[in-house]
Design an enzyme around this catalytic site. Structure first.
Site, short mmCIF file in Angstrom:
data_model
loop_
_atom_site.label_atom_id
_atom_site.label_comp_id
_atom_site.label_asym_id
_atom_site.label_seq_id
_atom_site.Cartn_x
_atom_site.Cartn_y
_atom_site.Cartn_z
N GLY A 107 50.26 -9.98 71.95
CA GLY A 107 50.73 -10.65 70.91
C GLY A 107 52.18 -10.29 70.70
N LYS A 133 50.38 -9.93 52.56
CA LYS A 133 50.59 -11.34 52.98
C LYS A 133 50.19 -12.41 51.65
CE LYS A 133 51.21 -10.72 57.48
NZ LYS A 133 51.15 -11.19 59.03
N ALA A 151 45.02 -13.65 59.41
CA ALA A 151 45.84 -13.97 60.81
C ALA A 151 45.28 -15.37 61.28
CB ALA A 151 45.58 -12.81 61.65
N SER A 185 59.92 -5.07 63.43
CA SER A 185 60.80 -6.00 62.94
C SER A 185 62.22 -5.66 62.76
CB SER A 185 60.35 -6.61 61.61
OG SER A 185 59.25 -7.27 61.98
N THR A 218 54.26 -7.80 55.48
CA THR A 218 53.02 -7.51 56.52
C THR A 218 51.96 -7.01 55.61
OG1 THR A 218 52.23 -6.66 58.57
CG2 THR A 218 54.03 -5.20 57.34
N GLY A 277 37.88 -15.21 64.51
CA GLY A 277 38.34 -14.80 63.22
C GLY A 277 38.60 -15.64 62.32
N ALA A 278 38.48 -15.36 60.86
CA ALA A 278 38.75 -16.34 59.88
C ALA A 278 39.51 -15.62 58.67
CB ALA A 278 37.26 -16.95 59.30
P1 ATR Z 1 43.79 -10.29 58.99
O1 ATR Z 1 44.80 -10.35 57.80
O2 ATR Z 1 44.06 -9.28 60.06
O3 ATR Z 1 43.28 -11.63 59.67
P2 ATR Z 1 41.57 -9.94 57.58
O4 ATR Z 1 42.01 -10.93 56.56
O5 ATR Z 1 40.82 -8.69 56.67
O6 ATR Z 1 42.58 -9.34 58.24
O7 ATR Z 1 40.56 -10.50 58.66
C1 ATR Z 1 39.88 -9.72 59.57
C2 ATR Z 1 39.14 -10.61 60.59
O8 ATR Z 1 38.57 -9.73 61.64
C3 ATR Z 1 37.83 -11.15 59.85
O9 ATR Z 1 37.70 -12.50 60.68
C4 ATR Z 1 36.86 -10.30 60.02
O10 ATR Z 1 35.62 -10.66 60.17
P3 ATR Z 1 34.73 -10.89 58.83
O11 ATR Z 1 35.18 -12.11 58.07
O12 ATR Z 1 33.48 -10.88 59.23
O13 ATR Z 1 34.93 -9.71 58.10
C5 ATR Z 1 37.17 -9.71 61.62
N1 ATR Z 1 36.64 -8.45 61.92
C6 ATR Z 1 36.86 -7.10 61.40
N2 ATR Z 1 36.11 -6.54 62.14
C7 ATR Z 1 35.42 -7.04 63.00
C8 ATR Z 1 34.53 -6.52 64.08
N3 ATR Z 1 34.28 -5.25 64.04
N4 ATR Z 1 33.86 -7.44 65.00
C9 ATR Z 1 34.30 -8.90 64.35
N5 ATR Z 1 35.07 -9.18 63.61
C10 ATR Z 1 35.75 -8.28 62.93
#
Ligand code: ATR
Length: 281
Positions: free
Chosen positions: A245, A68, A134, A19, A64, A130-131
């Protein structure tokens, strides 16, 4: 005392952050006099660090990992995007002591896909993997592009369902079919697939079957550099087009810069420069 306005990025870790480089280039290209530093903040010291930065005349900051959520919580005003995502990446420190929170991550993602990659989201079928934070930041800006369908798929299905519920009104507004689907039972294929999971960082398996791809699909990883490579390699091996990204990083910074300075910096030359620097490493 210099008359320069001060900005920073706070995180932990922070040494890797690009950044300062990006905002330095923006300042140069727009002729704005400002400083922008990295600040390593103890995990339990975020609110205090923001207060100290504001007291020292700081005008704004990027936030970051892992701050957040806290950035959204300490704000006195929040954009609609922050309210929905529960997370902020940009704070504006106001003269009256107020702190305004915004989240420019999703705007950056959309700008990079639509403007830089030239791939429209409107009318398309989009898969968001993902949920976490991000994915949450991306959902409202993606819906505002009015895709035909947006499927949120996560290892922990309940988190995808909750995220979809929080955005149901926007989906109705933009006439998008918004669904949560289980990773194991994911149906159909998609025009755009976005990896917002941390799976690449964990060195884990690709979190989805190749049947979600169709020839020419755009496969986007929110990470860049070696962390994004396995997912992008998987995509190209199956005839899809991979994009990392880095453009999202530059575009979210451009949105933050515009918010702070009221001037929109040219992002394309900065992305081209960053691409050279990342490749040279
Ligand atoms: P960020 O702020 O980067 O999104 P986060 O809020 O910790 O970080 O979210 C990490 C995301 O990556 C989640 O969607 C997580 O899935 P879970 O909700 O089931 O934990 C996903 N994730 C992390 N490791 C993973 C893996 N090995 N396989 C699939 N999804 C993964």
């Amino acid at each position: 005392m210099s008359s320069m306005d001060h900005y920073c990025v706070m995180g932990n870790p922070i040494a890797h952050s690009r950044s300062p480089r990006i905002h330095g280039l923006f300042a140069e290209l727009t002729g704005q006099a400002l400083s922008y530093e990295r600040q390593l903040v103890p995990v339990d010291g975020f609110a205090e660090a923001v207060r100290a930065f504001a007291a020292g005349g700081g005008k704004g900051l990027n936030v970051t990992v892992p701050f957040k959520l806290e950035a959204a919580a300490i704000a006195t005003t929040q954009s609609d995007r922050v309210r929905r995502a529960g997370a902020a990446n940009t704070l504006v420190l106001q003269a009256d002591g107020g702190i305004h929170a915004d989240n420019t991550d999703g705007l950056g993602l959309v700008a990079d896909i639509v403007r830089n990659a030239g791939v429209p989201i409107a009318g398309q079928r989009v898969l968001l993997l993902g949920a976490g934070g991000a994915a949450a930041g991306a959902l409202a800006p993606l819906l505002e592009q009015a895709p035909a369908q947006l499927v949120v798929c996560n290892r922990t299905a309940a988190k995808a369902t909750a995220l979809v519920a929080q955005h149901a009104d926007l989906a109705t507004l933009y006439k998008t079919e918004l669904l949560a689907q289980e990773q194991q039972a994911l149906q159909g294929d998609f025009d755009i697939i976005i990896n917002a999971t941390a799976s690449s960082l964990a060195g884990a398996q690709i979190p989805v079957a190749a049947s979600v791809l169709r020839p020419g699909s755009l496969v986007y990883d929110m990470m860049y550099g070696p962390a994004a490579q396995p997912f992008l390699d998987w995509a190209t091996q199956h005839g899809a087009i991979g994009r990392d990204g880095l453009g999202m990083l530059v575009e979210q910074a451009a949105e933050a810069f515009a918010l702070w300075r009221g001037v929109r910096p040219p992002s394309q030359p900065v992305l081209a420069q960053l691409r050279l620097e990342v490749q040279a490493q």
